[in-house]
Scaffold this motif. Structure first.
Motif, PDB file in Angstrom:
ATOM      1  N   LYS B  36       0.766  -1.548   0.084  1.00 26.56           N
ATOM      2  CA  LYS B  36      -0.427   0.280  -0.194  1.00 26.56           C
ATOM      3  C   LYS B  36       0.911   1.025   0.127  1.00 26.56           C
ATOM      4  CE  LYS B  36      -4.608  -1.618   0.922  1.00 26.56           C
ATOM      5  NZ  LYS B  36      -4.947  -1.918  -0.323  1.00 26.56           N
ATOM      6  N   VAL B  37       0.350   1.958  -0.708  1.00 24.77           N
ATOM      7  CA  VAL B  37       1.311   3.299  -0.895  1.00 24.77           C
ATOM      8  C   VAL B  37       0.525   4.709   0.184  1.00 24.77           C
ATOM      9  CG1 VAL B  37       1.713   5.759  -2.028  1.00 24.77           C
ATOM     10  CG2 VAL B  37       1.481   3.547  -3.318  1.00 24.77           C
ATOM     11  N   ILE B  38       1.659   4.684   0.953  1.00 19.28           N
ATOM     12  CA  ILE B  38       1.464   5.345   2.059  1.00 19.28           C
ATOM     13  C   ILE B  38       2.274   7.343   2.048  1.00 19.28           C
ATOM     14  CG2 ILE B  38       2.019   5.833   4.687  1.00 19.28           C
ATOM     15  CD1 ILE B  38       1.470   3.448   4.787  1.00 19.28           C
ATOM     16  N   GLU B  39       2.498   7.688   1.360  1.00 16.17           N
ATOM     17  CA  GLU B  39       2.666   8.814   1.029  1.00 16.17           C
ATOM     18  C   GLU B  39       3.638   8.753  -0.276  1.00 16.17           C
ATOM     19  OE1 GLU B  39       5.453  10.426   3.837  1.00 16.17           O
ATOM     20  OE2 GLU B  39       4.890  12.745   2.940  1.00 16.17           O
ATOM     21  N   CYS B 204     -12.850   0.988 -11.290  1.00 11.96           N
ATOM     22  CA  CYS B 204     -14.393   1.764 -10.101  1.00 11.96           C
ATOM     23  C   CYS B 204     -13.387   1.188  -9.230  1.00 11.96           C
ATOM     24  CB  CYS B 204     -15.266   0.492 -10.253  1.00 11.96           C
ATOM     25  SG  CYS B 204     -16.106   0.574 -11.733  1.00 11.96           S
ATOM     26  N   GLY B 205     -13.427   2.660  -8.546  1.00 12.73           N
ATOM     27  CA  GLY B 205     -12.718   2.445  -6.388  1.00 12.73           C
ATOM     28  C   GLY B 205     -12.398   3.291  -6.415  1.00 12.73           C
ATOM     29  N   VAL B 206     -10.843   2.730  -7.426  1.00 14.23           N
ATOM     30  CA  VAL B 206      -9.107   3.509  -7.272  1.00 14.23           C
ATOM     31  C   VAL B 206      -9.127   4.841  -7.460  1.00 14.23           C
ATOM     32  CG1 VAL B 206      -7.651   2.748  -8.398  1.00 14.23           C
ATOM     33  CG2 VAL B 206      -8.760   1.529  -8.727  1.00 14.23           C
ATOM     34  N   GLY B 207      -8.495   5.454  -6.798  1.00  8.01           N
ATOM     35  CA  GLY B 207      -7.857   6.957  -6.706  1.00  8.01           C
ATOM     36  C   GLY B 207      -8.759   7.988  -6.889  1.00  8.01           C
ATOM     37  N   ILE B 208      -9.663   7.520  -5.893  1.00 10.37           N
ATOM     38  CA  ILE B 208     -10.713   8.627  -5.018  1.00 10.37           C
ATOM     39  C   ILE B 208     -10.437  10.021  -4.885  1.00 10.37           C
ATOM     40  CG2 ILE B 208     -12.878   8.589  -3.603  1.00 10.37           C
ATOM     41  CD1 ILE B 208     -13.091   5.515  -3.695  1.00 10.37           C
ATOM     42  N   LEU B 209     -10.564  11.099  -5.537  1.00  8.54           N
ATOM     43  CA  LEU B 209     -10.643  12.509  -4.981  1.00  8.54           C
ATOM     44  C   LEU B 209     -12.045  13.000  -4.341  1.00  8.54           C
ATOM     45  CD1 LEU B 209      -8.011  14.763  -5.303  1.00  8.54           C
ATOM     46  CD2 LEU B 209      -9.167  15.312  -7.134  1.00  8.54           C
ATOM     47  N   SER B 210     -12.016  12.823  -3.430  1.00  5.98           N
ATOM     48  CA  SER B 210     -13.629  13.832  -2.904  1.00  5.98           C
ATOM     49  C   SER B 210     -13.968  15.083  -3.367  1.00  5.98           C
ATOM     50  CB  SER B 210     -13.727  13.145  -1.428  1.00  5.98           C
ATOM     51  OG  SER B 210     -12.943  14.716  -0.325  1.00  5.98           O
ATOM     52  N   GLU B 211     -14.736  15.569  -3.232  1.00  4.56           N
ATOM     53  CA  GLU B 211     -15.235  16.669  -3.767  1.00  4.56           C
ATOM     54  C   GLU B 211     -14.441  17.605  -2.443  1.00  4.56           C
ATOM     55  OE1 GLU B 211     -19.379  17.640  -4.808  1.00  4.56           O
ATOM     56  OE2 GLU B 211     -18.892  19.604  -4.641  1.00  4.56           O
ATOM     57  N   ARG B 340      -2.565  13.566  -3.728  1.00  2.00           N
ATOM     58  CA  ARG B 340      -3.436  12.604  -2.032  1.00  2.00           C
ATOM     59  C   ARG B 340      -4.437  11.368  -3.611  1.00  2.00           C
ATOM     60  NH1 ARG B 340      -6.376  15.915   1.480  1.00  2.00           N
ATOM     61  NH2 ARG B 340      -4.379  16.300   2.080  1.00  2.00           N
ATOM     62  N   MET B 341      -4.396  11.058  -4.432  1.00  3.15           N
ATOM     63  CA  MET B 341      -4.996  10.405  -5.217  1.00  3.15           C
ATOM     64  C   MET B 341      -4.432   9.174  -4.434  1.00  3.15           C
ATOM     65  SD  MET B 341      -6.085  11.418  -8.547  1.00  3.15           S
ATOM     66  CE  MET B 341      -7.121  12.828  -8.563  1.00  3.15           C
ATOM     67  N   LEU B 342      -3.177   9.442  -4.267  1.00  2.00           N
ATOM     68  CA  LEU B 342      -2.101   7.886  -4.500  1.00  2.00           C
ATOM     69  C   LEU B 342      -2.045   7.456  -2.500  1.00  2.00           C
ATOM     70  CD1 LEU B 342       0.933   9.140  -6.660  1.00  2.00           C
ATOM     71  CD2 LEU B 342      -0.950   7.128  -7.041  1.00  2.00           C
ATOM     72  N   GLN B 343      -2.337   8.050  -2.593  1.00  3.62           N
ATOM     73  CA  GLN B 343      -2.006   8.005  -0.573  1.00  3.62           C
ATOM     74  C   GLN B 343      -3.102   6.794  -0.549  1.00  3.62           C
ATOM     75  OE1 GLN B 343      -2.706  11.475   1.651  1.00  3.62           O
ATOM     76  NE2 GLN B 343      -0.646  12.648   0.971  1.00  3.62           N
ATOM     77  N   VAL B 350      -0.149   2.662  -8.922  1.00  3.84           N
ATOM     78  CA  VAL B 350       0.064   3.958  -9.057  1.00  3.84           C
ATOM     79  C   VAL B 350      -0.191   4.608 -10.740  1.00  3.84           C
ATOM     80  CG1 VAL B 350       2.519   5.026  -8.634  1.00  3.84           C
ATOM     81  CG2 VAL B 350       1.111   3.585  -6.938  1.00  3.84           C
ATOM     82  N   PRO B 351       0.490   3.217 -11.803  1.00  8.53           N
ATOM     83  CA  PRO B 351       0.472   3.776 -13.115  1.00  8.53           C
ATOM     84  C   PRO B 351      -1.281   4.574 -13.809  1.00  8.53           C
ATOM     85  CG  PRO B 351       1.275   2.077 -12.731  1.00  8.53           C
ATOM     86  CD  PRO B 351       1.343   2.043 -11.371  1.00  8.53           C
ATOM     87  N   VAL B 352      -1.850   3.745 -13.305  1.00  5.51           N
ATOM     88  CA  VAL B 352      -3.522   4.036 -13.300  1.00  5.51           C
ATOM     89  C   VAL B 352      -3.605   5.708 -13.129  1.00  5.51           C
ATOM     90  CG1 VAL B 352      -5.795   3.236 -13.550  1.00  5.51           C
ATOM     91  CG2 VAL B 352      -3.737   1.499 -13.953  1.00  5.51           C
ATOM     92  N   ILE B 353      -3.302   5.514 -11.959  1.00  7.41           N
ATOM     93  CA  ILE B 353      -3.676   6.893 -11.454  1.00  7.41           C
ATOM     94  C   ILE B 353      -3.148   7.982 -11.465  1.00  7.41           C
ATOM     95  CG2 ILE B 353      -3.496   7.189  -9.014  1.00  7.41           C
ATOM     96  CD1 ILE B 353      -4.250   5.464  -7.638  1.00  7.41           C
ATOM     97  N   ILE B 354      -1.803   7.357 -11.820  1.00  7.48           N
ATOM     98  CA  ILE B 354      -1.238   8.926 -12.595  1.00  7.48           C
ATOM     99  C   ILE B 354      -1.558   9.101 -13.719  1.00  7.48           C
ATOM    100  CG2 ILE B 354       1.550   9.463 -13.336  1.00  7.48           C
ATOM    101  CD1 ILE B 354       2.509   7.949 -11.160  1.00  7.48           C
ATOM    102  N   LEU B 355      -2.024   8.629 -14.626  1.00 12.82           N
ATOM    103  CA  LEU B 355      -2.590   8.486 -15.966  1.00 12.82           C
ATOM    104  C   LEU B 355      -3.743   9.035 -15.507  1.00 12.82           C
ATOM    105  CD1 LEU B 355      -1.452   5.734 -18.443  1.00 12.82           C
ATOM    106  CD2 LEU B 355      -0.746   8.779 -18.441  1.00 12.82           C
TER     107      LEU B 355
END
Lengths: 123, 366, 122
Positions: B36-39, B204-211, B340-343, B350-355
């Motif tokens: 799991k990515v912490i930071e 789905c459900g990956v890299g969630i950034l809330s409003e 924030r998404m990566l945490q 990680v690659p999907v979220i960065i993209l």
């Protein structure tokens, strides 16, 4: 939801001609407006040097003393600004790109100044 | 608080600047604990070119060719932003037809940027055939650029006072028919992106950034819209978006799937807008001669690029050179959201979220 | 159209008032957009841009040589990108930064390349 949503697309492309063309065996068709490379109509040039001054990448060198017009093909970015601002409209944009090569290429073009000389003689 | 004994479980994994999935030079220090990515700590600065500084030695009409080359994907947007800023500084009004043509090219560049993004995302979760098929369709819009502007990637059509090339009736018909074909083909592709189980499992459900997070971290563009923020700079009065009846698309969940869906919906919207412009394009000149005093004063201008809001600040000093020219690109503003998404995500995601933030580090470092 | 991009709002403030003004923006729900520095006579000018509902608001502070600016990363964390960038290129020091790269944000061949020569740049 569902699996294999792409299978229809894949099956169809399996029985189709390739989407790519067999370059270089099949030559490329150049678009009507493609910005390929800068060409000069040497006899028309008056060596004013406007193109060299305004070039954003400093790819052009115009020498009045030696009567030459020089272009560094690797520096030129084909923006076409020189074509637009040339006062004699002696530059034009050719459709074909400069052929790829192993080394940088600089084209030196000698500008005939015969016309000018005769006028000097007249004075 | 964590005890000293827990420290052993943490690992720092360097990610980038060279990574098979990421063609952009961004480096991340990923602090990992059990997969799991912490930071994540981003670092950029590998390719800072200082193009902003070049505005002080290039005259303002030529500078547009430099600005366009900040990035290969949002090339048109950069050119458009710069010329609009200089026009604002000098009080130049562009003719109606030129404004419509700019809108059309800008939307075409959005289509090609979003298609590129869809392809790269498919590539990032390992769906190679989807990637190839998306880029095959994208090729059509590139050909339309070649036809109308003479360049597939760098268009060089914007100039202070209008556009450099007019698009005639025959070309408009070709664009319209091509847009209809693209729409048909994208429909098939978007079905895969939105409905296929294997794709949904990765998004789905990956890299969630809330409003709230998106607001806090000042996210822009599709990233902000996917989190439910209705913020689109196309409504700020520039170009002809008002006449075209444009309304922004927003998502809700703020995960990778929502970001994908927002881009797909925008793609359809852009196709509609391009088709509409081909039928309503008014007659008239495409450029006005720029006269009057040389630029003085300052002008802050922004526009919605495919990746989000971009800033252009110009300050003139009464000479042909600008005193200061500033570009702020969308990725600049989305990097904190990406952190924030990566945490809390899995290392494999990680690659999907960065993209999904559509990073363009070359833009960011100008 | 909801607003007009040609309307420009610039407000000049003192360096001491900066952080208070920024906190006001934060409570009013403004979004931080960017920080831009440029060389002016007698110092460096720093522009902060904030947006709310597509209306843009810019505040301007002038930093004299040797003067430090208070970091706004306490109110707006994403500002770290611009503050580090401004520090590396113009040499402006930011105090109390939440994420300070210590001058290593950009890999530069010489320090403060964009600072004008009058202010001590090279």
């Amino acid at each position: 939801m569902g699996n294999f949503k792409i299978s229809g697309l894949i099956l169809r492309s399996l029985f189709r001609r390739p989407a790519t063309s067999g370059y270089p065996a099949v030559p490329k068709e150049w678009g009507e407006r493609t910005r390929g490379r800068i060409e000069i109509d040497a006899p028309e040039c008056i060596l004013c040097g406007t193109c060299a001054r305004k070039c954003p990448t400093e790819a052009l060198v115009v020498s009045k003393a030696e009567a030459t017009w020089e272009i560094d093909r690797m520096r030129c970015v084909q923006c076409g600004h020189c074509v637009e601002i040339c006062p004699k409209k002696c530059l034009r944009m050719a459709k074909e790109y400069t052929a790829p090569g192993y080394e940088g290429r600089t084209d030196l073009i000698e500008i005939p100044v015969a016309k000018k000389k005769t006028s000097d003689d007249g004075i | 608080m964590r005890g000293v004994n827990d420290l052993g479980k943490r690992t720092v994994i360097p990610f980038g600047p060279q990574h098979p999935i990421l063609p952009e030079p961004v480096h991340l220090d990923l602090v990992i604990e059990d997969e799991k990515v912490i930071e994540a700590i981003p670092s950029i600065g590998f390719i800072h070119r200082g193009l902003e500084k070049l505005a002080e030695v290039r005259e303002y009409p030529e500078m547009v060719y430099v600005i366009e080359r900040i990035c290969g994907i949002c090339s048109f947007g950069h050119g458009l932003g710069y010329v609009t800023a200089v026009e604002g500084l000098m009080g130049v009004e562009v003719p109606e037809r030129a404004d419509y043509l700019r809108t059309m090219w800008h939307e075409m560049s959005r289509i090609h940027s979003h298609m590129l993004w869809l392809g790269l995302t498919a590539d990032s979760f390992g769906f190679e055939s989807l990637f190839m098929h998306t880029w095959k369709v994208r090729e059509r819009i590139m050909n339309m650029f070649d036809l109308t502007t003479g360049g597939r990637v760098i268009h060089s059509v914007c100039k202070v006072g209008g556009v450099r090339k007019d698009v005639g009736g025959e070309m408009l018909e070709r664009i319209a028919s091509e847009v209809r074909d693209i729409r048909k083909e994208t429909k098939e592709l978007t079905k895969v992106f939105l409905n296929d189980t294997s794709v949904k499992n990765r998004l789905c459900g990956v890299g969630i950034l809330s409003e709230d997070d998106a607001r806090d971290l000042c996210a822009v563009g599709p990233v902000a819209r996917a989190s439910g923020i209705n913020q689109d700079l196309r409504l700020n009065g520039m170009c002809k978006y008002g006449e075209l009846g444009f309304e922004p698309v927003t998502g809700k969940s703020g995960d990778c799937y929502a970001r994908c869906k927002v881009r797909i919906l925008e793609l359809g919207q852009s196709l509609d807008m391009v088709e509409k412009i081909t039928s309503v394009l008014p007659d008239g000149p495409v450029e006005v001669p720029v006269k009057g005093p040389l630029p003085t004063g300052e002008f802050m201008m922004r526009l919605e690029q495919p990746r989000g809001e971009a800033f252009y600040y110009v300050k003139g000093n009464g000479t042909k050179h600008l005193e200061r020219m500033r570009v702020r690109t969308p990725t600049n503003m989305n990097l904190p959201s990406m952190v924030r998404m990566l945490q809390g995500c899995d290392l494999a995601d990680v690659p999907v979220i960065i993209l999904t933030i559509d990073p363009c580090i070359s833009c960011t470092e100008r | 159209m909801r607003c007009n991009y040609r309307v420009q709002n610039f407000e000049e403030i003192e360096t001491g008032d900066l952080i208070g003004r920024v906190r006001e923006f934060k409570t009013e729900g403004y979004r931080m957009c960017q920080i831009c520095a440029s060389n002016v006579e007698g110092g460096t000018e720093v522009l902060y841009s904030f947006d709310k509902d597509l209306e843009l608001f810019n505040i301007r502070v002038t930093v004299r040589p040797g003067e430090k600016l208070e970091s706004i990363t306490g109110a707006y964390w994403p500002a770290f990108i611009y503050e580090n960038e401004t520090h590396d290129l113009f040499g402006i020091e930011f105090t109390d930064s939440r994420l300070d790269y210590g001058g290593k944000f950009f890999r530069l061949s010489k320090p403060t390349p964009w600072l004008s020569k009058d202010e001590g740049g090279e």
